[in-house]
Design a protein around this motif. Structure first.
Motif, PDB file in Angstrom:
ATOM      1  N   SER A  64       0.604  60.622  15.652  1.00 26.57           N
ATOM      2  CA  SER A  64       0.809  61.598  16.728  1.00 26.57           C
ATOM      3  C   SER A  64       2.298  61.652  17.089  1.00 26.57           C
ATOM      4  N   THR A  65       2.827  62.876  17.288  1.00 28.84           N
ATOM      5  CA  THR A  65       4.249  63.019  17.630  1.00 28.84           C
ATOM      6  C   THR A  65       4.446  63.769  18.943  1.00 28.84           C
ATOM      7  N   ALA A  66       3.354  63.980  19.692  1.00 31.50           N
ATOM      8  CA  ALA A  66       3.471  64.738  20.945  1.00 31.50           C
ATOM      9  C   ALA A  66       2.520  64.150  21.989  1.00 31.50           C
ATOM     10  N   SER A  67       2.749  64.527  23.227  1.00 27.27           N
ATOM     11  CA  SER A  67       1.908  64.075  24.334  1.00 27.27           C
ATOM     12  C   SER A  67       0.950  65.173  24.758  1.00 27.27           C
TER      13      SER A  67
ATOM     14  N   ARG B 290     -16.970  60.704  14.391  1.00 24.68           N
ATOM     15  CA  ARG B 290     -15.527  60.878  14.598  1.00 24.68           C
ATOM     16  C   ARG B 290     -14.886  59.612  15.134  1.00 24.68           C
ATOM     17  N   TRP B 291     -13.608  59.487  14.815  1.00 27.28           N
ATOM     18  CA  TRP B 291     -12.751  58.503  15.487  1.00 27.28           C
ATOM     19  C   TRP B 291     -12.036  59.225  16.614  1.00 27.28           C
ATOM     20  N   SER B 292     -11.896  58.534  17.757  1.00 27.33           N
ATOM     21  CA  SER B 292     -11.140  59.084  18.879  1.00 27.33           C
ATOM     22  C   SER B 292     -10.163  58.041  19.394  1.00 27.33           C
ATOM     23  N   SER B 293      -9.045  58.531  19.909  1.00 25.86           N
ATOM     24  CA  SER B 293      -8.008  57.632  20.425  1.00 25.86           C
ATOM     25  C   SER B 293      -8.480  56.883  21.666  1.00 25.86           C
ATOM     26  N   GLY B 294      -9.429  57.456  22.396  1.00 23.70           N
ATOM     27  CA  GLY B 294      -9.911  56.808  23.607  1.00 23.70           C
ATOM     28  C   GLY B 294      -8.921  56.876  24.757  1.00 23.70           C
ATOM     29  N   ALA B 295      -7.852  57.630  24.573  1.00 18.44           N
ATOM     30  CA  ALA B 295      -6.807  57.745  25.601  1.00 18.44           C
ATOM     31  C   ALA B 295      -6.034  59.036  25.356  1.00 18.44           C
ATOM     32  N   ALA B 296      -5.280  59.449  26.342  1.00 18.87           N
ATOM     33  CA  ALA B 296      -4.448  60.646  26.195  1.00 18.87           C
ATOM     34  C   ALA B 296      -3.496  60.490  25.014  1.00 18.87           C
TER      35      ALA B 296
ATOM     36  N   GLN C 258       0.889  56.968  18.280  1.00 15.25           N
ATOM     37  CA  GLN C 258      -0.492  56.651  17.935  1.00 15.25           C
ATOM     38  C   GLN C 258      -0.744  57.056  16.484  1.00 15.25           C
ATOM     39  N   TYR C 259      -1.508  56.231  15.750  1.00 15.38           N
ATOM     40  CA  TYR C 259      -1.739  56.611  14.353  1.00 15.38           C
ATOM     41  C   TYR C 259      -3.124  56.190  13.885  1.00 15.38           C
ATOM     42  N   LEU C 260      -3.570  56.851  12.836  1.00 12.86           N
ATOM     43  CA  LEU C 260      -4.755  56.471  12.084  1.00 12.86           C
ATOM     44  C   LEU C 260      -4.328  56.328  10.634  1.00 12.86           C
ATOM     45  N   GLN C 261      -4.748  55.233  10.002  1.00 18.10           N
ATOM     46  CA  GLN C 261      -4.296  54.911   8.642  1.00 18.10           C
ATOM     47  C   GLN C 261      -5.493  54.727   7.731  1.00 18.10           C
TER      48      GLN C 261
END
Length: 638
Positions: A621-624, A540-546, A551-554
């Protein structure tokens, strides 16, 4: 009368499926149920059939195994073990009635495990009940038999061949592979079955090829046709602990195969040659024991498939004793037109382990490594070692002293099943020869990560088989999804399960999984973005942060693709799904168009869109949220 009988059969079937009372149109559109068999590590359930579970259209927020019959991989030949000389000997210690029961339990595809593949030694292996090792053309020291006038399979007529014929009677689809642990000693540099190499002599190469051909013809005449043949068991192993052994490099193997191939094409065209029959990776001891000046050939299967003799080879075979199953996928990627078979992995135990302990340990290791690990890595077969041994792990003459078989013959004349009976049986009883592996998202791996790992197949009759193993010691709940239908299930820690369901138009949503081969990925946060597009849900890929908006993955698909669904799968990282997301596409990676947005509700989001053609895909990502954001798998469907 005939119409009435047919009507009663139809009504009985409807009642069995819970469809009685529904109009015919409703019955035709009803989703099926999955039947379930489970084996637990405490032996409380041993391939025990539980209550069936129905597919529904209820949404799930959990970890989801997505099964997709539209993506196919290798066809399957079968699953099983070996009726070694030792196995035959201990089975013949049983009374005729007990032996018949044991054979039915092993080979009967309806009432037993349905073993469908046997790997048979040509002559002795280390597992022999004899006082000395043997071949089918032994000669006194210093004498030769190039005409093979002394060749005979008489040794096997007493016990081995009767058991093989009975196995084929019980399961007519059974396939047989044959492998020598050593040629006759007079063909070898050492004049011994327990050491040495093949003499570098054209007469010896020819004699050995004829010896193997004679074996195939003799077994066929005895009622046991041979489907596959290798020219040497573990050709890099030069120290078998006193058992039969021979080093055979790729040059010598090629010389034998160049003679053997044409002989078999004429005399036994059903018999296919496999060019390697050894570990996933070359063992350090094999490298250490390579004669001075010789190449240890750590790339043996690659070299073998690159020789001119490769034209006679159907593919290669692997064992489990060093390396890991991913080696088979690497070889498949290099030689996609050649098959791969997995042909040996013995159960074993420590000197002080209790039977309960090694049942548990073997079930868990074999389930994730052999049952699922080999088949997810292109193996057309999954085969252990001895099909039966006695309570001391014998008889054997050299070699392994702690090996176990599918069954154990006890001193009191009874027999009991071992973990391997179930790790093989959960495949062989349900996955029929000719089945094709199909796509399924799997979250565990052979190295152990504590998740649920699985593999799925489509049988020749159209039914689907899903085999799942909970690697964790604690129960794990997951969803199985096919098309727009799914069911939830919880497996006890360490357990192994098989799910089956019939062909059903209801479960076909008309979408087809697209390949992401060659796709690359980048991200604005975190690392290893490519793990989201590697078609492997255990990574998996993870953002590593909240999670934060923006934030995006392309993903760069490599070329423009047309799709109608994007699956965004956060996999086994429960809770790490995007709380809000936006899906955008681009043809050049610069100009973007938003095609969908939404609120995350669980681990898997299936985003259906109008037919869209694009090369680039971006998930933003569009939310916190305090959780990290993870993507184990991005899947596109046309």
């Amino acid at each position: 009368m005939q119409r009435r009988v047919l009507r009663l059969v139809a009504v009985g079937t409807a009642v069995g499926l819970g469809l009685a009372g529904l109009p015919a149109s409703a019955q035709a559109s009803a989703a099926p149920s999955a039947r379930v068999w489970v084996t637990t590590i405490d032996r409380a359930e041993l391939m025990h059939e539980r209550a069936a579970v129905p597919f529904t259209t209820n949404a799930s927020n959990g970890v989801t195994i997505a099964v997709d019959p539209s993506r196919t991989y290798q066809s399957m030949d079968g699953f099983g073990a070996s009726i070694t000389d030792s196995s035959a000997s201990v089975l013949y210690r049983l009374s005729p009635q007990q032996r018949a029961e044991a054979m039915r339990a092993l080979f009967d595809p309806e009432r037993g495990a349905g073993v469908s593949f046997l790997r048979q030694p040509i002559g002795a292996s280390d597992f022999t009940a004899e006082a000395v090792h043997y071949t089918f053309d032994d000669m006194p020291p210093g004498q030769t038999d190039y005409t093979l006038s002394h060749f005979s399979i008489e040794h096997d007529r007493a016990q081995v061949l009767p058991l093989l014929r009975e196995a084929k009677r019980l399961n007519p689809q059974l396939k047989v592979m044959a492998t020598p642990w050593s040629p006759p000693a007079w063909m070898k540099t050492s004049d011994s079955l327990a050491s040495g190499e093949l003499k570098d002599d054209p007469k010896v190469y020819a004699a050995y090829a004829v010896y193997l051909t004679r074996f195939v013809l003799a077994y066929t005449a005895a009622g046991v046709p041979v489907d596959y043949l290798t020219v040497q068991n573990e050709p890099q192993n030069r120290d078998a602990g006193g058992g039969p052994v021979m080093g055979l490099n790729t040059t010598q193997a090629s010389k034998v195969i160049e003679i053997l191939g044409p002989l078999l094409r004429i005399l036994s065209p059903r018999t296919k040659i496999l060019g390697y029959d050894h570990n996933w990776q070359t063992h350090p001891n094999d490298i250490k024991n390579t004669p001075p000046g010789q190449d240890p050939e750590a790339d043996y299967p690659y070299k073998m498939l690159s020789t001119p003799a490769s034209r006679w080879l159907a593919g290669t075979a692997y064992h489990c004793y060093y390396g890991d199953p991913s080696a088979m996928t690497a070889l498949h990627d290099a030689f996609p037109d050649k098959g791969i078979w997995f042909t040996e992995c013995s159960g074993s135990h420590g000197a002080n382990d209790t039977p309960a302990q090694y049942f548990t340990d073997t079930l868990k290791w074999h389930a994730r490594t052999i049952t699922v690990g080999t088949t997810r890595n292109w193996a057309k077969s999954a085969v252990t070692w001895n099909i039966a041994l006695d309570s001391t792990g014998g008889p054997h003459l050299g070699g392994c002293g702690t090996c176990t078989g599918l069954v154990t013959v006890q001193p009191d004349g009874s027999w009991t099943t071992n973990a391997e009976y179930y790790t093989i049986g959960h495949l062989s009883r349900f996955v029929k020869p000719g089945a094709v592996r199909i796509a399924s998202s799997s979250f565990g791996n052979p190295a152990w990560n504590g998740e649920v790992t699985d593999v799925a197949f489509r049988n020749p009759d159209g039914s689907t088989v899903l085999v799942a193993h909970n690697e964790n010691d604690a129960p794990r709940t997951f969803t199985v999804a096919v098309g727009g239908h799914s069911f939830d299930y919880t497996l006890p820690g360490g357990s192994l399960a098989t799910f089956t369901w019939p062909r059903s138009k209801v479960l076909d949503d008309g979408l087809r999984l697209l390949s992401l081969a060659g796709a690359t990925a980048t991200s604005s946060v975190g690392a290893d973005a490519g793990l989201a597009a590697d078609e492997d849900a255990s990574t998996r890929w993870s953002s590593g942060a909240a999670q934060e908006p923006g934030q995006y993955l392309q993903v760069d698909l490599g070329s423009a693709r047309t799709f109608r669904r994007v699956a965004i799968d956060s996999g086994a990282s429960v809770g790490d799904y995007a709380r809000g997301w936006q899906l955008s596409t681009s043809s050049d990676g610069t100009t973007w168009r938003v095609i969908a947005s939404g609120t995350g509700a669980g681990q898997l989001s299936n985003v259906d869109v109008a037919a869209t053609r694009a090369r680039y895909l971006r998930i933003t990502s569009t939310a916190s949220a305090g959780n990290w954001w993870s993507i184990a798998d991005i899947r596109l469907y046309s």
